[in-house]
Design a protein around this motif. Structure first.
Motif, short mmCIF file in Angstrom:
data_model
loop_
_atom_site.label_atom_id
_atom_site.label_comp_id
_atom_site.label_asym_id
_atom_site.label_seq_id
_atom_site.Cartn_x
_atom_site.Cartn_y
_atom_site.Cartn_z
N GLY A 90 0.73 -1.18 0.11
CA GLY A 90 -0.02 0.10 -0.22
C GLY A 90 0.91 1.13 0.02
O GLY A 90 1.65 1.38 0.88
N SER A 123 -3.23 5.65 -1.02
CA SER A 123 -4.21 4.37 -0.69
C SER A 123 -4.08 4.07 1.25
O SER A 123 -5.13 3.87 1.50
CB SER A 123 -3.77 3.00 -1.34
N ARG A 157 -7.68 4.67 3.00
CA ARG A 157 -8.04 3.42 3.85
C ARG A 157 -8.24 3.85 5.37
O ARG A 157 -9.23 3.52 5.91
CB ARG A 157 -7.26 2.46 3.69
#
Length: 260
Positions: A112, A116, A120
């Motif tokens: 990740g 991202s 998230r």
């Protein structure tokens, strides 16, 4: 935290603010003694302090949350000293690594990137709040991580103490480019909404390159509600940031916060 009874101070060690260097220096050169555990907050001290100790000079560290979040991300990626993979560091074994840390660690090590990661774990109707900075009264002084050495010397002088030496730095995150470069245009608006109230509260500003704008009123109201709730809970129950009951309450309060 560190308490110095000779010079009448209490220092709150807020994570990721250079607190390790400051606490070590206080204990070596300025009569400091560790009290409770490293990252206790002020209500834990206040709950057991006598009337005289409650008047001690209280100071803590603060850091731009835009920087803090990047630092956290890089720690997950680098896993310094294997802290996220060492069983002894798990909360159930007496450590500080909880399930939410492991979830983030797994996400990052599986590839990740920061954008991202931010989407998230931060772009989920949350307003940033730091439970370690909860206090019964305003701190007498705040050390800013951005100029920690100079602020530490100023705090000592406010105590009437002559600095012995420049503050040695330790526990610095390495390999970190300018933290603002991690915030691409697609997440800058969300960052303003999430971090805006905290930054306003502690005197930070967003880069001028991001343009003008304020966090929505809902974010400000959410932050004020979090601040009021945390003070009340800490005063009544005298719980520190790592107490499991505080962790449960944080999750409950976070779930009630509205999106701006």
């Amino acid at each position: 935290m560190v308490v110095g009874r000779k010079h009448r101070y209490v220092f709150i060690e807020v994570p990721h603010t250079g607190s390790t260097a400051v606490a070590t220096e206080l204990c070596i050169h300025y009569g400091g003694d560790p009290l409770y555990h490293k990252h206790s907050n002020y209500p834990e001290f206040y709950g057991l302090a006598c009337d005289d100790e409650k008047r001690y000079f209280a100071f803590a560290g603060v850091r731009n949350p835009l920087d803090t979040v990047v630092t956290d991300y890089l720690r997950y990626r680098m896993n310094p000293n294997g802290q996220y993979t060492d069983p002894k560091m798990l909360a159930e074994n007496g450590g500080w690594v909880r399930a939410e840390h492991l979830t983030r660690f797994d996400f990052v090590v599986q590839g990740g990137d920061f954008v991202s990661y931010f989407k998230r774990f931060y772009s989920n109707a949350k307003t940033y709040f730091n439970w370690y900075l909860v206090a019964h009264r305003p701190f007498d002084f705040v050390l800013r991580n951005e100029h920690l050495g100079e602020d530490f010397e100023q705090a000592l002088r406010m105590l009437g103490v002559t600095p012995v030496r420049p503050l040695p730095f330790s526990n610095r995150t390495t390999d970190k480019r300018d933290f603002l470069s991690y915030y691409t245009p697609e997440i800058q608006g969300e960052a303003r909404r999430i971090f805006g109230p905290f930054m306003k509260r502690w005197g930070y500003a967003f880069p001028s390159a991001w343009g003008d704008g304020e966090a929505p009123l809902s974010s400000e109201l959410s932050f004020r509600a979090m601040e009021a709730a945390s003070k009340s809970l800490s005063r009544v129950m005298r719980l520190g940031p790592h107490d499991p009951r505080i962790q449960d309450m944080r999750q409950i309060v976070a779930s009630l916060r509205g999106r701006g």
